[in-house]
Structure formats: C-alpha cells, structure tokens
Design an enzyme around this catalytic site. Structure first.
Site, PDB file in Angstrom:
ATOM      1  N   GLY A 258       7.308   0.470  -5.328  1.00  0.00           N
ATOM      2  CA  GLY A 258       8.873   0.764  -4.576  1.00  0.00           C
ATOM      3  C   GLY A 258       8.780  -0.275  -3.251  1.00  0.00           C
ATOM      4  O   GLY A 258       8.489  -1.461  -3.566  1.00  0.00           O
TER       5      GLY A 258
ATOM      6  N   LYS B 260       2.225  -7.108  -2.733  1.00  0.00           N
ATOM      7  CA  LYS B 260       3.583  -6.459  -1.930  1.00  0.00           C
ATOM      8  C   LYS B 260       4.184  -8.522  -1.987  1.00  0.00           C
ATOM      9  O   LYS B 260       2.748  -9.375  -0.570  1.00  0.00           O
ATOM     10  CB  LYS B 260       2.878  -5.707  -0.813  1.00  0.00           C
ATOM     11  CG  LYS B 260       4.241  -5.150   0.487  1.00  0.00           C
ATOM     12  CD  LYS B 260       3.310  -4.672   1.797  1.00  0.00           C
ATOM     13  CE  LYS B 260       4.211  -3.868   2.362  1.00  0.00           C
ATOM     14  NZ  LYS B 260       3.846  -3.139   3.451  1.00  0.00           N
TER      15      LYS B 260
ATOM     16  N   ASP C 101       4.237   4.869  12.146  1.00  0.00           N
ATOM     17  CA  ASP C 101       5.003   5.457  11.222  1.00  0.00           C
ATOM     18  C   ASP C 101       4.127   6.240  10.361  1.00  0.00           C
ATOM     19  O   ASP C 101       4.670   6.269   8.487  1.00  0.00           O
ATOM     20  CB  ASP C 101       5.674   4.179  10.287  1.00  0.00           C
ATOM     21  CG  ASP C 101       7.023   5.008   9.340  1.00  0.00           C
ATOM     22  OD1 ASP C 101       7.579   5.551   9.467  1.00  0.00           O
ATOM     23  OD2 ASP C 101       7.041   4.294   8.127  1.00  0.00           O
TER      24      ASP C 101
END
Length: 350
Positions: free
Chosen positions: A98, A119, A212
C-alpha cells in the site's frame, strides 16, 4: 540514476514545493492566475505543478490520505518514480502492500524476521526537513511503544536511496473493508473501540497523539486482534514538527481544532474515536460532503446526526449516543477527557 530515481535539481524541487504549498487549498481560478504569473513560458514547470495538484485533489476526493499543503503529495510523486527494487540489504521485496502519506509499504522477507512490512521513503524526499522528522518520529514511536495492538518494529535504517522501517507484517483485514459490508454488531463495534482505547491510552500517557485515527489505519488480524497502524503524522507534546496553521489528517475524521490549524493534543484522538464509533455502528461517517471544505464546514458548524435507536443486531444505542455526544464536542476542553474514561463508559455496555 539508481533504482530508477530521477536526480532532480534540488532548487527546482524546492521551488515546486513552495508553489504547491501556496496553491494546494486554493480555488481553480486562483491556481490558474497564479500559475500564469509564476510559470510564464515554462510549460514543463506548469505541468509538474498541475500534476501534483491533480494528485492532491484526487486523494482528497477519495478521502484516502492526508491533507498536505507542503509535503505528502510531492513525496508520493517521488515514490511513484521508483522502480521496485528486488532487494534491500537482507530484505527480499515480494510485493507492494500500500501507499500512504509517508512512503510505500512492501511485503518483504528477511532471514531473521521472516515476513515483514517494509516502509520505504526515497532519501531525496527524506532530505526535506519535515519529511525527515516525520519518518524518524514514526520509527521512534514504534520503537518506544510495545503493545499487542501495535505493529512491532524490528529496525529502522537508511541506504543511499531510501529511509526504511521494518515492521511486523499483519496478515489481516482492514477495518474499512469490513465496514463496507455494513454496520458491525454492537459488541464487536464497541470492543474494537475499547481495543483502540487501550493502545491510545499507552501513547497518550507518553505524551503522544496519533492524530490520524481512521478505519483504514486499523487492521484485524486472523485472530481478531485489533491493530492500530501508521503513526506518520503523530506528534509528541514536546515537538514542533508542524508549523502553525498547517493542516494534517483525514478530512472526515479530523477534529475541529485540527481544521482550525490550532494546537492539537490527545483530545483530537478522542474526537476521531467518536467518528469511528459512529461509523462502526452505522457503516457511515457522520460528517460527509462533496469536498473537504464542505466537510470542514460541517465539522466546525453542524452537529453530528444521531445514531439509530438500535444496532444492526437489535441492541439499544441510546446509551452509546450519550457517550458519542461527549466525544463529538467541538471545543476540546469540554470533550470527554481521556481514553481511560471512554473505556470505563463503554465497558459498562458490553
């Protein structure tokens, strides 16, 4: 060129970023007039900026990522130019999992850690102070927090091309995908919020706000464990990573103080938990509109709609509505004060 990353003149890139920062939240007519003045005959410069703005607008319309006046969309544009490396040190990269505001996440294999979520952010992007701080902060957060509701971090490191964080790979389903199938049963929905409260209480006691909280930052693993991910825009109380007036977050989940660009602390997470609680029990967000400005207007000036009288499995939602009313108070000082208090109230209902 290494791994397909174009070497861009840094001064030109900084110039593009400054124009993007100014135009990200402006009207189409303002953008057009400003580009007419700034770009003049430089059609390539204009095309680059317009491409960034178009990508920025598309992300916002889909409500899938951060509002980023200065940083995130340019970072993604740099990421989009990467030719996927087959390996990085001892990590063998298998596939993309993603994309988000602070890089791309890949599934990778490591001889010691087995499968990991790796990541990556291009070093060129990381050289921007704000991006570097945020990426480093996420690594610091993950290394300091130890909880089964978080993705465990194995290591963070840099290469000539990338900054990287190697995390536990969570084989599970995104909560946003689950909600697409309809409202969750009463007990399951409340237990997910209780799980998140436990994780966030740990973070909040260490002076950290996530900022978030949203359904696609929550995973359910194969054992049903709730996992909170992506601390890319989190903030410690003693840091000053965000300039006054900068707005970061995901539109429909953002608290009024985030929209106002004011000081944001753990109470913004309480607001977002309220949004998620509503979403889990109704499969809808309480504040929606066709664009982010209309969403902001509703969050700042309108009251949230009420929950239905009963959940999808017939449980009384009146007691939940009373809790929700305390979470979605617009002034943070009057909002329900802590995850511990929220846990205590919800715990009486399940």
């Amino acid at each position: 060129m290494r791994h397909g990353i174009a070497l861009v003149d840094k001064q030109r890139w900084q110039f593009i970023q400054s124009i993007f920062r100014h135009l990200a939240d402006k009207s189409p007519s303002h953008r057009r007039d400003y580009l007419d003045m700034v770009c003049e005959e430089d059609l390539e410069l204009r095309r680059e900026i317009e491409a960034l703005l178009a990508s920025h607008d598309k992300l916002e319309q889909g409500d899938q990522d951060f509002i980023t006046p200065a940083l995130i969309t340019p970072a993604l544009q740099a990421v989009n130019r990467i030719q996927l490396p087959q390996s990085l040190g001892e990590y063998r990269i298998l596939k993309e999992l993603g994309r988000g505001g602070m890089g791309v996440v890949y599934l990778a294999e490591h001889p010691q850690y087995d499968k990991v979520a790796l990541k990556l952010l291009p070093r060129f992007t990381v050289e921007a102070d704000e991006a570097q701080h945020r990426f480093s902060l996420e690594a610091r957060i993950l290394s300091n927090l130890d909880h089964p509701g978080l993705s465990h971090m194995f290591e963070s490191f840099t290469t000539d091309e990338y900054a990287a964080i190697a995390m536990e790979f969570i084989d599970g389903k995104g909560l946003d995908e689950l909600i697409k199938q309809g409202p969750l049963p009463f007990e399951q929905g409340l237990n997910i919020i209780l799980d998140l409260c436990e994780v966030l209480h740990l973070a909040h006691t260490q002076g950290l706000a996530h900022r978030d909280i949203k359904s696609n930052n929550v995973l359910l693993d194969r054992q049903g464990q709730t996992k909170l991910i992506d601390f890319g825009i989190a903030k410690f109380a003693d840091t000053k990573l965000t300039a006054t007036g900068q707005i970061l977050g995901t539109p429909s989940y953002m608290s009024p103080e985030q929209w106002r660009g004011r000081g944001v602390d753990y109470r913004a997470d309480l607001w977002s938990l309220g949004i998620m609680l509503f979403e889990l029990l109704t499969a809808q967000k309480p504040f929606t509109a066709t664009d982010r400005f209309a969403v902001a207007n509703k969050i700042l000036n309108k009251e949230a709609p009420s929950l239905p009288a009963t959940s999808c499995d017939g449980e009384d939602l009146v007691p939940v509505q009373a809790i929700l009313d305390q979470l979605l108070i617009k002034e943070p000082q009057n909002r329900l004060g802590s995850c511990a208090k929220l846990s205590a109230l919800l715990g009486k209902l399940v």
